[in-house]
Design a protein around this motif. Structure first.
Motif, PDB file in Angstrom:
ATOM      1  N   THR A 241       5.306  -0.326  -4.980  1.00  0.00           N
ATOM      2  CA  THR A 241       4.596  -0.546  -6.248  1.00  0.00           C
ATOM      3  C   THR A 241       5.214  -1.654  -7.094  1.00  0.00           C
ATOM      4  N   HIS A 242       6.506  -1.976  -6.871  1.00  0.00           N
ATOM      5  CA  HIS A 242       7.121  -3.057  -7.648  1.00  0.00           C
ATOM      6  C   HIS A 242       6.481  -4.408  -7.339  1.00  0.00           C
ATOM      7  N   LEU A 243       5.786  -4.485  -6.189  1.00  0.00           N
ATOM      8  CA  LEU A 243       5.131  -5.742  -5.824  1.00  0.00           C
ATOM      9  C   LEU A 243       3.831  -5.969  -6.591  1.00  0.00           C
ATOM     10  N   HIS A 244       3.211  -4.892  -7.050  1.00  0.00           N
ATOM     11  CA  HIS A 244       1.880  -5.012  -7.640  1.00  0.00           C
ATOM     12  C   HIS A 244       1.814  -6.021  -8.791  1.00  0.00           C
ATOM     13  N   PRO A 245       2.703  -5.964  -9.784  1.00  0.00           N
ATOM     14  CA  PRO A 245       2.610  -6.945 -10.873  1.00  0.00           C
ATOM     15  C   PRO A 245       3.032  -8.356 -10.478  1.00  0.00           C
TER      16      PRO A 245
ATOM     17  N   CYS B 216       0.811  -1.215   0.000  1.00  0.00           N
ATOM     18  CA  CYS B 216       0.000   0.000   0.000  1.00  0.00           C
ATOM     19  C   CYS B 216       0.848   1.269   0.000  1.00  0.00           C
ATOM     20  N   ASP B 217       2.157   1.116  -0.100  1.00  0.00           N
ATOM     21  CA  ASP B 217       3.086   2.238  -0.028  1.00  0.00           C
ATOM     22  C   ASP B 217       3.477   2.676  -1.441  1.00  0.00           C
ATOM     23  N   GLU B 218       2.978   3.824  -1.847  1.00  0.00           N
ATOM     24  CA  GLU B 218       3.239   4.315  -3.214  1.00  0.00           C
ATOM     25  C   GLU B 218       4.690   4.710  -3.421  1.00  0.00           C
TER      26      GLU B 218
ATOM     27  N   PRO C 220      -0.647   0.734   6.578  1.00  0.00           N
ATOM     28  CA  PRO C 220      -0.904   0.972   5.157  1.00  0.00           C
ATOM     29  C   PRO C 220      -1.070   2.462   4.852  1.00  0.00           C
ATOM     30  N   ARG C 221      -0.246   2.960   3.948  1.00  0.00           N
ATOM     31  CA  ARG C 221      -0.286   4.396   3.646  1.00  0.00           C
ATOM     32  C   ARG C 221      -1.565   4.794   2.917  1.00  0.00           C
ATOM     33  N   SER C 222      -2.250   3.819   2.341  1.00  0.00           N
ATOM     34  CA  SER C 222      -3.501   4.119   1.642  1.00  0.00           C
ATOM     35  C   SER C 222      -4.699   4.159   2.574  1.00  0.00           C
ATOM     36  N   LEU C 223      -4.512   3.815   3.830  1.00  0.00           N
ATOM     37  CA  LEU C 223      -5.615   3.744   4.778  1.00  0.00           C
ATOM     38  C   LEU C 223      -6.220   5.125   5.025  1.00  0.00           C
ATOM     39  N   ARG C 224      -7.544   5.201   4.972  1.00  0.00           N
ATOM     40  CA  ARG C 224      -8.275   6.423   5.272  1.00  0.00           C
ATOM     41  C   ARG C 224      -9.493   6.079   6.128  1.00  0.00           C
TER      42      ARG C 224
ATOM     43  N   GLU D  19      -7.285  -3.453   4.738  1.00  0.00           N
ATOM     44  CA  GLU D  19      -6.697  -2.570   3.730  1.00  0.00           C
ATOM     45  C   GLU D  19      -5.667  -3.324   2.890  1.00  0.00           C
ATOM     46  N   VAL D  20      -4.909  -4.211   3.517  1.00  0.00           N
ATOM     47  CA  VAL D  20      -3.973  -5.063   2.769  1.00  0.00           C
ATOM     48  C   VAL D  20      -4.760  -5.977   1.837  1.00  0.00           C
ATOM     49  N   LEU D  21      -5.842  -6.554   2.351  1.00  0.00           N
ATOM     50  CA  LEU D  21      -6.706  -7.406   1.530  1.00  0.00           C
ATOM     51  C   LEU D  21      -7.207  -6.655   0.311  1.00  0.00           C
ATOM     52  N   ARG D  22      -7.675  -5.439   0.526  1.00  0.00           N
ATOM     53  CA  ARG D  22      -8.231  -4.649  -0.582  1.00  0.00           C
ATOM     54  C   ARG D  22      -7.199  -4.415  -1.674  1.00  0.00           C
ATOM     55  N   GLU D  23      -5.988  -4.031  -1.264  1.00  0.00           N
ATOM     56  CA  GLU D  23      -4.949  -3.719  -2.242  1.00  0.00           C
ATOM     57  C   GLU D  23      -4.471  -4.964  -2.979  1.00  0.00           C
TER      58      GLU D  23
END
Length: 275
Positions: free
Chosen positions: A190-194, A184-186, A215-219, A234-238
């Motif tokens: 991001t290298h993990l996403h693919p 979740c850390d931009e 998670p940095r995307s958490l709001r 939040e980890v699940l969502r990402e």
């Protein structure tokens, strides 16, 4: 939807003082089972005690027991004996957190390797899975693991943050992969996403590693700045987004994987109803 958080540092001072409230928030978020991380002999004993004190059902809290590479300089002739005794307790489901950390090098590398090898030998002797830490040491970790892998029932590289080559090498060795809020850390995740879609469903587990890796995307963000098991959603969502899965499907798969890996019971109807 039920989730399992395979890495919670509940003995950390920032969490231990609010453990009961934290567990209630986790339950409300659907996190029905947690594995508490042991990072030294004393912390492993403390994690075991928390399991016993906070879970009268015997279905919700479990732990690991081991010596983290940061603490490998404390490993001595008596450590294996003390650790073996802890590993005989029913709440303790894996050997670790153990491994190699060539990033911070808080313990000399030869001592890290010795502590790791002796813990792997214990895991092989007791037929227990291994909970692994690795930073900037994937090649050396693989070299050591290859000598033990046939004798180990399973092993997970917890909080995987590496590159494609390391991931494929771990999967080739039939290891499990733990994914945290690092994804979740931009800035650095991001290298993990693919790569997430390349992890087989029966090898993927989710974790918070709380209180770390919020998670940095958490709001909204918690005022404390601390991570906790309730934020596993939040980890699940990402992860679900990048694997192109529904959150429900991913929750079911990762929970089944964690239960098989750690030998966890299926929660009773009472526990499920409270989640």
């Amino acid at each position: 939807m039920q989730l399992i958080d395979i890495a919670v540092n509940l003995t950390h001072p920032s969490l231990a003082t609010q453990a009961e409230a934290l567990l209630e928030r986790a339950r409300a978020a659907g996190v029905c089972q947690l594995v508490l991380t042991g990072t030294s002999l004393s912390e492993s004993e403390a994690s075991l005690e928390l399991c016993r004190r906070l879970d009268d059902s015997g279905e919700r809290l479990f732990s690991t027991a081991g010596v983290h590479p940061h603490d490998a300089s404390a490993w001595n002739g008596a450590s294996a004996t003390a650790l073996k005794a802890l590993l005989g307790e029913p709440e303790v489901r894996a050997v670790g957190e153990c491994g190699l950390d060539f990033d911070r090098d808080f313990s000399p590398r030869p001592q890290q390797e010795k502590a790791l090898e002796e813990q792997l030998a214990l895991a092989a002797e007791l037929a227990m899975p291994v909970f692994l830490h690795e930073r900037e040491a994937s090649q050396r970790l693989l070299e050591i693991l290859r000598d033990f892998r046939d004798r180990l029932p399973a092993a997970v590289v917890h909080c995987f943050t590496g590159e494609r080559r390391a991931l494929y090498a771990y999967l080739d060795l039939d290891l499990h992969i733990g994914i945290t809020g690092w994804v979740c850390d931009e800035r650095r995740g991001t290298h993990l996403h693919p790569l997430l879609g390349d992890i087989p469903a029966d090898r993927l587990m989710l974790e918070t590693d709380s209180p770390f890796l919020l998670p940095r995307s958490l709001r909204p963000k918690p005022k404390s700045g601390r991570n906790e098991p309730a934020f596993l959603t939040e980890v699940l969502r990402e992860v679900a987004r990048h694997r192109r899965q529904s959150e429900q499907q991913l929750a079911a798969e990762t929970s089944a994987c964690a239960r098989a890996f750690f030998g966890l019971p299926v929660p009773s109807e009472r526990e499920v109803a409270q989640s």
